[in-house]
Design a protein around this motif. Sequence first.
Motif, PDB file in Angstrom:
ATOM      1  N   ILE A  80      -2.787   5.619  -9.619  1.00 56.58           N
ATOM      2  CA  ILE A  80      -1.502   5.228  -9.032  1.00 56.58           C
ATOM      3  C   ILE A  80      -0.650   6.474  -8.844  1.00 56.58           C
ATOM      4  CG2 ILE A  80       0.622   3.907  -9.388  1.00 56.58           C
ATOM      5  CD1 ILE A  80      -1.083   2.040 -11.249  1.00 56.58           C
ATOM      6  N   VAL A  81      -0.017   6.581  -7.677  1.00 53.85           N
ATOM      7  CA  VAL A  81       0.916   7.671  -7.403  1.00 53.85           C
ATOM      8  C   VAL A  81       2.285   7.076  -7.089  1.00 53.85           C
ATOM      9  CG1 VAL A  81       1.537   9.517  -5.788  1.00 53.85           C
ATOM     10  CG2 VAL A  81      -0.839   9.271  -6.565  1.00 53.85           C
ATOM     11  N   ILE A  82       3.304   7.544  -7.784  1.00 56.92           N
ATOM     12  CA  ILE A  82       4.679   7.130  -7.523  1.00 56.92           C
ATOM     13  C   ILE A  82       5.437   8.354  -7.018  1.00 56.92           C
ATOM     14  CG2 ILE A  82       6.740   5.992  -8.413  1.00 56.92           C
ATOM     15  CD1 ILE A  82       4.152   4.315  -8.674  1.00 56.92           C
ATOM     16  N   SER A  83       5.747   8.381  -5.725  1.00 57.93           N
ATOM     17  CA  SER A  83       6.486   9.497  -5.140  1.00 57.93           C
ATOM     18  C   SER A  83       7.967   9.138  -5.139  1.00 57.93           C
ATOM     19  CB  SER A  83       5.991   9.781  -3.715  1.00 57.93           C
ATOM     20  OG  SER A  83       6.639  10.914  -3.194  1.00 57.93           O
ATOM     21  N   ASN A  84       8.654   9.570  -6.174  1.00 64.80           N
ATOM     22  CA  ASN A  84      10.034   9.152  -6.402  1.00 64.80           C
ATOM     23  C   ASN A  84      11.052  10.267  -6.163  1.00 64.80           C
ATOM     24  OD1 ASN A  84      12.300   7.560  -7.793  1.00 64.80           O
ATOM     25  ND2 ASN A  84      12.088   9.327  -9.145  1.00 64.80           N
ATOM     26  N   ALA A  85      10.643  11.524  -6.310  1.00 63.23           N
ATOM     27  CA  ALA A  85      11.595  12.636  -6.177  1.00 63.23           C
ATOM     28  C   ALA A  85      12.261  12.601  -4.805  1.00 63.23           C
ATOM     29  CB  ALA A  85      10.881  13.971  -6.383  1.00 63.23           C
ATOM     30  N   THR A 126      -2.994  14.022  -3.278  1.00 66.68           N
ATOM     31  CA  THR A 126      -3.503  12.951  -4.160  1.00 66.68           C
ATOM     32  C   THR A 126      -4.373  11.937  -3.435  1.00 66.68           C
ATOM     33  OG1 THR A 126      -1.497  11.594  -3.818  1.00 66.68           O
ATOM     34  CG2 THR A 126      -1.517  13.110  -5.727  1.00 66.68           C
ATOM     35  N   ILE A 127      -4.315  11.908  -2.095  1.00 63.83           N
ATOM     36  CA  ILE A 127      -4.931  10.796  -1.375  1.00 63.83           C
ATOM     37  C   ILE A 127      -6.433  10.691  -1.618  1.00 63.83           C
ATOM     38  CG2 ILE A 127      -5.293  12.082   0.780  1.00 63.83           C
ATOM     39  CD1 ILE A 127      -4.099   8.420   0.457  1.00 63.83           C
ATOM     40  N   LYS A 128      -7.147  11.811  -1.715  1.00 63.75           N
ATOM     41  CA  LYS A 128      -8.596  11.706  -1.926  1.00 63.75           C
ATOM     42  C   LYS A 128      -8.910  11.076  -3.276  1.00 63.75           C
ATOM     43  CE  LYS A 128      -9.383  16.418  -3.723  1.00 63.75           C
ATOM     44  NZ  LYS A 128     -10.092  17.709  -3.474  1.00 63.75           N
ATOM     45  N   HIS A 129      -8.033  11.281  -4.243  1.00 65.07           N
ATOM     46  CA  HIS A 129      -8.238  10.680  -5.563  1.00 65.07           C
ATOM     47  C   HIS A 129      -7.911   9.185  -5.532  1.00 65.07           C
ATOM     48  CE1 HIS A 129      -8.909  14.677  -7.081  1.00 65.07           C
ATOM     49  NE2 HIS A 129      -7.747  15.069  -6.581  1.00 65.07           N
ATOM     50  N   LEU A 130      -6.948   8.809  -4.697  1.00 61.23           N
ATOM     51  CA  LEU A 130      -6.645   7.387  -4.538  1.00 61.23           C
ATOM     52  C   LEU A 130      -7.774   6.682  -3.795  1.00 61.23           C
ATOM     53  CD1 LEU A 130      -2.824   7.423  -3.698  1.00 61.23           C
ATOM     54  CD2 LEU A 130      -3.947   6.995  -5.893  1.00 61.23           C
ATOM     55  N   GLY A 144      -6.990   3.193  -5.179  1.00 57.83           N
ATOM     56  CA  GLY A 144      -5.739   3.087  -5.913  1.00 57.83           C
ATOM     57  C   GLY A 144      -4.517   2.778  -5.073  1.00 57.83           C
ATOM     58  N   TYR A 145      -3.372   3.087  -5.657  1.00 60.56           N
ATOM     59  CA  TYR A 145      -2.074   2.690  -5.101  1.00 60.56           C
ATOM     60  C   TYR A 145      -1.140   3.884  -4.957  1.00 60.56           C
ATOM     61  CZ  TYR A 145      -3.380  -2.123  -6.247  1.00 60.56           C
ATOM     62  OH  TYR A 145      -4.018  -3.327  -6.301  1.00 60.56           O
ATOM     63  N   ALA A 146      -0.339   3.847  -3.901  1.00 62.47           N
ATOM     64  CA  ALA A 146       0.756   4.800  -3.740  1.00 62.47           C
ATOM     65  C   ALA A 146       2.034   4.022  -3.482  1.00 62.47           C
ATOM     66  CB  ALA A 146       0.486   5.757  -2.587  1.00 62.47           C
ATOM     67  N   VAL A 147       3.096   4.401  -4.165  1.00 61.53           N
ATOM     68  CA  VAL A 147       4.416   3.812  -3.939  1.00 61.53           C
ATOM     69  C   VAL A 147       5.359   4.937  -3.551  1.00 61.53           C
ATOM     70  CG1 VAL A 147       6.349   2.544  -4.932  1.00 61.53           C
ATOM     71  CG2 VAL A 147       3.998   1.963  -5.607  1.00 61.53           C
ATOM     72  N   LEU A 148       5.929   4.838  -2.359  1.00 56.19           N
ATOM     73  CA  LEU A 148       6.852   5.853  -1.863  1.00 56.19           C
ATOM     74  C   LEU A 148       8.256   5.270  -1.859  1.00 56.19           C
ATOM     75  CD1 LEU A 148       4.095   6.969  -1.061  1.00 56.19           C
ATOM     76  CD2 LEU A 148       5.075   7.625   1.147  1.00 56.19           C
ATOM     77  N   LEU A 149       9.205   5.991  -2.459  1.00 56.36           N
ATOM     78  CA  LEU A 149      10.571   5.491  -2.568  1.00 56.36           C
ATOM     79  C   LEU A 149      11.311   5.649  -1.251  1.00 56.36           C
ATOM     80  CD1 LEU A 149      12.093   4.312  -5.153  1.00 56.36           C
ATOM     81  CD2 LEU A 149       9.808   5.282  -5.497  1.00 56.36           C
ATOM     82  N   SER A 150      11.745   4.526  -0.715  1.00 54.46           N
ATOM     83  CA  SER A 150      12.547   4.490   0.497  1.00 54.46           C
ATOM     84  C   SER A 150      13.928   3.947   0.140  1.00 54.46           C
ATOM     85  CB  SER A 150      11.862   3.625   1.562  1.00 54.46           C
ATOM     86  OG  SER A 150      12.602   3.601   2.758  1.00 54.46           O
ATOM     87  N   SER A 151      14.511   3.171   1.036  1.00 58.60           N
ATOM     88  CA  SER A 151      15.844   2.615   0.807  1.00 58.60           C
ATOM     89  C   SER A 151      16.160   1.631   1.918  1.00 58.60           C
ATOM     90  CB  SER A 151      16.892   3.741   0.808  1.00 58.60           C
ATOM     91  OG  SER A 151      18.206   3.205   0.835  1.00 58.60           O
TER      92      SER A 151
END
Length: 296
Positions: free
Chosen positions: A115-120, A155-159, A164-171
């Motif tokens: 799982i990747v959480i891109s929050n910064a 990270t994508i090749k590992h996902l 796996g999962y990626a969550v990108l913080l939007s708004s």
Amino acid sequence: MAPHPEFPAITVYKDVYPGIDLDTRLKDAAKGKVVYITGASRGVGESTVYAYAKAGASGLFITARSANVLASVAESARKISTSVAVEPYGLDITDEKAVGESVKKCIEKFGRIDIVISNAGYMEKWKKIGEANPDEWWKTMTINIRGTFNVVHHTIKHLVAAKGYAVLLSSFGAQARMLGASGYQTSKHAINRFVEFIQVEYGSDGVKVFSVHPGGIVTELALNEPSIVELLQDKVEVASHSIVRLTSGSEDYLSGRFVSCTWDLDELAKRRKEIEEGDLLKNRLDIGSLTDPLQS
């Protein structure tokens, strides 16, 4: 014709509700998973570290520019779960090579990334385009878009390997046009589209990806624009707990779409057929009545 609405008729929560409760519905929802999190030193990122620790993750690779603060976050996570391994790593996500090195370190430590959480992220002080500080405006773009790209790129090749999962913080700001917010809101709109590209390119490989609105939360980032603070009334846990649920396997039908962490996910699931058949919750140009031929 009135503009199409941009807010669905879905129940909204400001705090944890049964559908995202880590003690019941989501107990052990991340059991054995390895999670890579950026912007983990405070706010939504910090809360997400604790949520995954409580949900049974086996490994947390947590990054932020504030390496000294990360050490404290890591220690708190270990107190939540004595079985979780936490690796803090100082990182500026705009440094592409440094991001690559961090991913290598994560793989060396844990062997995989589930799982990747891109929050910064970053938000400039809101000013009209002609009055804005160009360096501040582009800093928002660089961190929010380039930084997110760097994280996904490495990270994508590992996902793919982990399906796996990626969550990108939007708004929800991605859909707004608020005076002075051209940098931040444009960058978040771009994040939504970037998520759609990830789905197009890697969805068939088993990767699931979501663009999420975390809620209206008072964070250090939000305090950069005092005019919006009174609107921020949501608890940070509504974001972190919802993110755990999105990566638990129950909401894979939402992959490639925008989701608000404040929405009742059980209620939303009842409208799955509408969402899939209408290909909803994606960026698109609204041409309205222009679909009809011009009448002579």
